[in-house]
Design an enzyme around this catalytic site. Structure first.
Site, PDB file in Angstrom:
ATOM      1  CE  LYS A 158       5.653   1.228 -61.221  1.00 32.95           C
ATOM      2  NZ  LYS A 158       5.554  -0.205 -60.867  1.00 32.95           N
ATOM      3  CB  ILE A 203       3.741  -4.278 -67.817  1.00 38.58           C
ATOM      4  CG1 ILE A 203       5.177  -4.425 -67.268  1.00 38.58           C
ATOM      5  CG2 ILE A 203       3.188  -5.604 -68.297  1.00 38.58           C
ATOM      6  CD1 ILE A 203       6.164  -5.001 -68.232  1.00 38.58           C
ATOM      7  CG  ASN A 290       1.048  -4.688 -50.033  1.00 36.22           C
ATOM      8  OD1 ASN A 290       1.532  -3.582 -50.265  1.00 36.22           O
ATOM      9  ND2 ASN A 290       0.275  -5.296 -50.887  1.00 36.22           N
ATOM     10  NE  ARG A 292      -2.021  -3.549 -46.396  1.00 32.82           N
ATOM     11  CZ  ARG A 292      -1.503  -3.029 -47.497  1.00 32.82           C
ATOM     12  NH1 ARG A 292      -0.337  -2.417 -47.451  1.00 32.82           N
ATOM     13  NH2 ARG A 292      -2.143  -3.103 -48.646  1.00 32.82           N
ATOM     14  CB  VAL A 295      -8.772  -5.500 -47.631  1.00 27.29           C
ATOM     15  CG1 VAL A 295     -10.287  -5.625 -47.776  1.00 27.29           C
ATOM     16  CG2 VAL A 295      -8.399  -4.139 -47.060  1.00 27.29           C
TER      17      VAL A 295
HETATM   18  C1  MV4 Z   1       3.154  -0.764 -63.226  1.00 27.26           C
HETATM   19  C2  MV4 Z   1       2.235  -0.896 -64.293  1.00 27.26           C
HETATM   20  C3  MV4 Z   1       2.733  -1.175 -65.539  1.00 27.26           C
HETATM   21  N1  MV4 Z   1       4.066  -1.289 -65.739  1.00 27.26           N
HETATM   22  N2  MV4 Z   1       4.466  -0.900 -63.472  1.00 27.26           N
HETATM   23  C4  MV4 Z   1      -0.015   0.350 -59.829  1.00 27.26           C
HETATM   24  C5  MV4 Z   1       0.114   0.125 -58.357  1.00 27.26           C
HETATM   25  C6  MV4 Z   1       1.562   0.009 -58.077  1.00 27.26           C
HETATM   26  N3  MV4 Z   1       1.792  -1.041 -57.147  1.00 27.26           N
HETATM   27  C7  MV4 Z   1       2.186  -0.264 -59.382  1.00 27.26           C
HETATM   28  N4  MV4 Z   1       1.182  -0.125 -60.401  1.00 27.26           N
HETATM   29  C8  MV4 Z   1       1.451  -0.375 -61.695  1.00 27.26           C
HETATM   30  N5  MV4 Z   1       2.765  -0.520 -61.985  1.00 27.26           N
HETATM   31  C9  MV4 Z   1       4.897  -1.140 -64.696  1.00 27.26           C
HETATM   32  N6  MV4 Z   1       6.221  -1.239 -64.909  1.00 27.26           N
HETATM   33  C10 MV4 Z   1       0.882  -0.748 -64.014  1.00 27.26           C
HETATM   34  C11 MV4 Z   1       0.482  -0.467 -62.712  1.00 27.26           C
HETATM   35  C12 MV4 Z   1      -0.930  -0.293 -62.541  1.00 27.26           C
HETATM   36  C13 MV4 Z   1      -1.680  -1.165 -61.815  1.00 27.26           C
HETATM   37  C14 MV4 Z   1      -1.103  -2.242 -61.181  1.00 27.26           C
HETATM   38  C15 MV4 Z   1      -1.850  -3.103 -60.445  1.00 27.26           C
HETATM   39  C16 MV4 Z   1      -3.203  -2.891 -60.337  1.00 27.26           C
HETATM   40  C17 MV4 Z   1      -3.811  -1.836 -60.943  1.00 27.26           C
HETATM   41  C18 MV4 Z   1      -3.063  -0.954 -61.693  1.00 27.26           C
HETATM   42  C19 MV4 Z   1      -3.684   0.109 -62.310  1.00 27.26           C
HETATM   43  C20 MV4 Z   1      -2.923   0.965 -63.032  1.00 27.26           C
HETATM   44  C21 MV4 Z   1      -1.567   0.780 -63.146  1.00 27.26           C
END
Ligand code: MV4
Length: 450
Positions: A158, A203, A290, A292, A295
Site C-alpha cells: 500500500k 485479508i 477519515n 471528515r 457521505v
Molecule cells: C486491505 C485489504 C485486504 N487486506 N488490506 C481498500 C481500501 C483501503 N482503505 C484498504 N483496502 C483494503 N485493504 C489488507 N491487509 C482489502 C482492501 C480492499 C477493500 C477494503 C475495503 C473495502 C473494499 C475493498 C476492496 C478491495 C480491497
C-alpha cells in the site's frame, strides 16, 4: 457558537451543512463555481459567493479564493464538507493562521492519519490492532521479499500517501513480488508525488466496518456505532447500513473502544471515522481514519437520533460534548442507497445533463439528502453523486423492504442513474442474507448475477 460559517463545498453535502447551520441559528455562506450558480445550496444559504469557473482546481480547490470569500463575508469558521479541501492539512493550518476555525480536526491530526504508514505505527503504540505487516516503510526489494516470506503470501503493498484504495497491489506469490513492489512504488510516486510503500498480510474477503466518532476539544470522545460499507464497486460505496449483521454487542464494544483509542492517539477533535477490516474469522484490524464528515453519516444519525453535522460544528466551536457513551442508544436499522448520475450498462460511465423530472420517495422512515430538483442540470465537472435515499425501520428485513419501496417511488428523468442497479442489488439473496464482502459486486457482475 459561530456567527457565520463558510461552506467550501457543493452538492448534497453543502445543502446538508446549510440545513445544520439554519437549525443552529448560524448564518451560512456557500461558495460556488459558475455552473453551480443555480444549485439548491446556493439558493438556500443565507449568502453565496461565486469563486471561479467550472474546474474544481479553479474554484473549490483554490485556497486563496475560499479565504478571500471568507474574509469578504466575515465568516468565523469554514466547513469543508468531504472531498475538495476536507483532508488538506495545509488548508487546516492556514485557517488556524487566519483565525478562522476549520471545522475538523487539527492539521496535525490530519497529517498523522493522512500518512498511512505513520498512522499504523501510531495505532500499534496505542494498542489498536493493525494487520500484521512491515515495520514501517519498505526500504528496497530485498526488504519487501524478506517481509513477505516471513509473513506468508498473499500480501498487499500500500502507498503510505494513498488511502481509499488508491495505490494498492495484491501479491499472490513470490514470483511476482519484485515486479509488484516497483509497480506500487511508481504508481504511488505518480499519484501522490511520494513513493513510500508498506506491506500487510492480505485479508481475503474482508468486510469494511467503520466506526463514527465524535470528539470535543476537551478530551471527551464517544463512538456512535458502526456502519457496514461492504457493498462497494471499485472502492466506491453504493449501499451502507447500520448495524452490521455480523457485529454483536460484545464486538461492537471492543471495536468501539479501539476506535476511540485511535482517535485519542492523535488528539482528535470533531467528527471522524475509523475504518476497520473485519476478517471472515471475526478478527478486526485498523485500516485508516477519515478525518471528515462522510457521505454515509446519515445512517448513524437516524439510528442514534443525533445530528452529526450540528455536533461536529458544536465541537469545533469548543462546546463540551453533551453526550456520554452510555447515553448513546441505537434504535432499529438504517440503510443508505447512493444515487449516482451514472450508467451501469456502460460500465458506470458518468451521465451528466439536465434532469427534466425528479420525483422523490417519501412516507414513513424515508429520508432524502439531495440537492437536485426538476429542471436542474448535473454538471460534468464533479463527482456523480446526486443524492442519497436513507431508510429507517425497526428490523433489517423491514428496512430492506422499505428501501426497495423507496427506490420504486424514485423517478428521475433526463439522465441515467444507478437507482435500478441498487434495487437489483438489494434483491439479491446474498444481500438479503447479509453475506457480502468488499468485492461482492464485482464478483456478482462477473458471474452475471447482476
Ligand atoms: C486491505 C485489504 C485486504 N487486506 N488490506 C481498500 C481500501 C483501503 N482503505 C484498504 N483496502 C483494503 N485493504 C489488507 N491487509 C482489502 C482492501 C480492499 C477493500 C477494503 C475495503 C473495502 C473494499 C475493498 C476492496 C478491495 C480491497
Amino acid at each position: 457558537m459561530f456567527q457565520r460559517i463558510l461552506i467550501a463545498n457543493r452538492g448534497e453535502i453543502a445543502l446538508r451543512i446549510v440545513r445544520a447551520c439554519r437549525e443552529l441559528g448560524v448564518e451560512s455562506v456557500v461558495v460556488h463555481s459558475e455552473p453551480d450558480r443555480d444549485s439548491l445550496p446556493v439558493q438556500l444559504a443565507d449568502r453565496a459567493v461565486c469563486i471561479g469557473p467550472a474546474a474544481a482546481t479553479e474554484s473549490y480547490l483554490l485556497v486563496d479564493r475560499v479565504f478571500a470569500a471568507a474574509e469578504i463575508c466575515g465568516a468565523d469558521a469554514i466547513h469543508p464538507g468531504y472531498g475538495f479541501l476536507a483532508e488538506n492539512a495545509d488548508f487546516a493550518e492556514a485557517c488556524e493562521a487566519c483565525n478562522i476555525c476549520f471545522i475538523g480536526p487539527s492539521a496535525e491530526a490530519i497529517r498523522g492519519m493522512g500518512n498511512k504508514a505513520s498512522a499504523r505505527a501510531t495505532m500499534i503504540e496505542a494498542g489498536v490492532p493493525v494487520v500484521p505487516g512491515s515495520e514501517g516503510l519498505l526500504t528496497d526489494e530485498d526488504h519487501a521479499m524478506a517481509t513477505a516470506k516471513a509473513m506468508g503470501f498473499p500480501v498487499i503493498i500500500k502507498a503510505s500517501a494513498g488511502g481509499g484504495g488508491r495505490g494498492m497491489r495484491v501479491v499472490e506469490e513470490e514470483g511476482t513480488l519484485v515486479q509488484n513492489y516497483h509497480a506500487a512504488r511508481n504508481e504511488a510516486l505518480n499519484s501522490f508525488a511520494n513513493g513510500d510503500v508498506y506491506m500487510e498480510r492480505f485479508i481475503q474477503r474482508p468486510r469494511h466496518i467503520e466506526f463514527q466518532i465524535l470528539a470535543d476539544k476537551h478530551g471527551n470522545i464517544v463512538h456512535l456505532g458502526e456502519r457496514d460499507c461492504s457493498l462497494q464497486r471499485r472502492h466506491q460505496k453504493l449501499i451502507e447500513e447500520t448495524p452490521s449483521i455480523v457485529i454483536d454487542d460484545v464486538l461492537r464494544k471492543r471495536m468501539g473502544e479501539a476506535a476511540v483509542a485511535a482517535a485519542r492517539a492523535v488528539d482528535y477533535a470533531t467528527a471522524g471515522t475509523v475504518e476497520f477490516l473485519l476478517s471472515a474469522e471475526g478478527e478486526f484490524f485498523f485500516m485508516e481514519m477519515n478525518t471528515r464528515i462522510q457521505v454515509e453519516h446519515p445512517v448513524t444519525e437516524v439510528v442514534t437520533g443525533i445530528d452529526l453535522v450540528q455536533e461536529q460544528i458544536r465541537c469545533a466551536a469548543g462546546e463540551h460534548l453533551a453526550l456520554e457513551q452510555e447515553d448513546i442508544r441505537f434504535d432499529g436499522h438504517a440503510i443508505e442507497i447512493r444515487i449516482n448520475a451514472e450508467c451501469p450498462e456502460r460500465g458506470f460511465a458518468p451521465c451528466p445533463g439536465p434532469i427534466t423530472l425528479c420525483c422523490f420517495p417519501g412516507g414513513p422512515g424515508v429520508r432524502i439528502d439531495s440537492h437536485v430538483y426538476s429542471g436542474c442540470v448535473i454538471p460534468p465537472y464533479y463527482d456523480s453523486l446526486i443524492g442519497k435515499v436513507i431508510v429507517h425501520a425497526p428490523t433489517r428485513d423491514e428496512a430492506l423492504a422499505r428501501a426497495r419501496r423507496a427506490l420504486d417511488e424514485l423517478h428521475i428523468e433526463g439522465i441515467e442513474t444507478t437507482t435500478e442497479f441498487a434495487a437489483k442489488l438489494l434483491g439479491t439473496e446474498a444481500v438479503r442474507k447479509g453475506q457480502t464482502y468488499t468485492k461482492f459486486i464485482e464478483d456478482a457482475m462477473a458471474a452475471g448475477d447482476l
